[in-house]
Enzyme design. Structure first.
Site, PDB file in Angstrom:
ATOM      1  N   GLU A  22      91.211 -50.465  12.806  1.00 48.15           N
ATOM      2  CA  GLU A  22      90.081 -50.806  13.676  1.00 48.15           C
ATOM      3  C   GLU A  22      90.507 -51.637  14.892  1.00 48.15           C
ATOM      4  OE1 GLU A  22      86.196 -51.231  10.933  1.00 48.15           O
ATOM      5  OE2 GLU A  22      87.774 -52.693  10.473  1.00 48.15           O
ATOM      6  N   TYR A  54      65.952 -55.123  33.364  1.00 52.91           N
ATOM      7  CA  TYR A  54      66.609 -54.781  32.095  1.00 52.91           C
ATOM      8  C   TYR A  54      67.825 -53.899  32.291  1.00 52.91           C
ATOM      9  CZ  TYR A  54      62.972 -51.142  32.482  1.00 52.91           C
ATOM     10  OH  TYR A  54      62.123 -50.158  32.921  1.00 52.91           O
ATOM     11  N   VAL A  73      80.983 -58.211  13.451  1.00 51.25           N
ATOM     12  CA  VAL A  73      79.797 -57.951  14.274  1.00 51.25           C
ATOM     13  C   VAL A  73      78.940 -59.210  14.367  1.00 51.25           C
ATOM     14  CG1 VAL A  73      79.735 -55.451  13.938  1.00 51.25           C
ATOM     15  CG2 VAL A  73      78.507 -56.927  12.344  1.00 51.25           C
ATOM     16  N   GLU A  74      78.999 -60.066  13.344  1.00 58.63           N
ATOM     17  CA  GLU A  74      78.257 -61.325  13.386  1.00 58.63           C
ATOM     18  C   GLU A  74      78.716 -62.203  14.553  1.00 58.63           C
ATOM     19  OE1 GLU A  74      78.450 -60.107   8.969  1.00 58.63           O
ATOM     20  OE2 GLU A  74      79.738 -59.963  10.737  1.00 58.63           O
ATOM     21  N   LYS A  99      76.941 -51.006  13.357  1.00 58.08           N
ATOM     22  CA  LYS A  99      78.252 -50.354  13.374  1.00 58.08           C
ATOM     23  C   LYS A  99      78.149 -49.063  12.559  1.00 58.08           C
ATOM     24  CE  LYS A  99      83.075 -51.441  12.314  1.00 58.08           C
ATOM     25  NZ  LYS A  99      83.960 -52.426  11.710  1.00 58.08           N
TER      26      LYS A  99
END
Length: 120
Positions: A22, A54, A73-74, A99
């Site tokens: 990864e 936006y 991801v946190e 993910k």
């Protein structure tokens, strides 16, 4: 305030994950963002200058994520949330970072956080 702006399903590519494979190749994450804001003035005047842009927020999310290389991801979600709160002067936001394909047979896995602007 009951008005909200949302961005859903924004796909970004970045290095994310803890496994050696990864860390070598960018993966796709899917980001959702929602935040309260009044749209009354923009709706009344029909003028972008009175609205939250936006598109700029989506571009910032993409730029931030594509340059990141977090393991979790946190961590990405936390840093991105703080960046958006600060740079766009948002009072609060809900951010979801998913993910896809992280878990076999699951459509998505991820994290959802809600953060508020810290007052000094």
């Amino acid at each position: 305030m009951v008005d909200k702006i949302f961005i859903r399903g924004l796909e970004v590519r970045c290095i994310i994950g803890t496994l050696p494979r990864e860390r070598k190749k960018k993966q796709t994450l899917v980001i959702d963002l929602e935040f309260p804001t009044s749209v009354r003035l923009a709706a009344k005047r029909d003028d972008l200058r009175d609205a939250v842009d936006y598109k700029k927020i989506a571009e910032r999310i993409t730029a931030f994520a594509s340059k990141s290389c977090f393991y979790l991801v946190e961590t990405l979600a936390e840093h991105l949330a703080q960046t958006l709160l600060r740079e766009f002067k948002l009072t609060s936001l809900t951010l979801r970072v998913a993910k896809p394909k992280a878990i076999r047979n699951a459509k998505n896995v991820g994290v959802e956080i809600r953060r508020f602007l810290k007052r000094n």
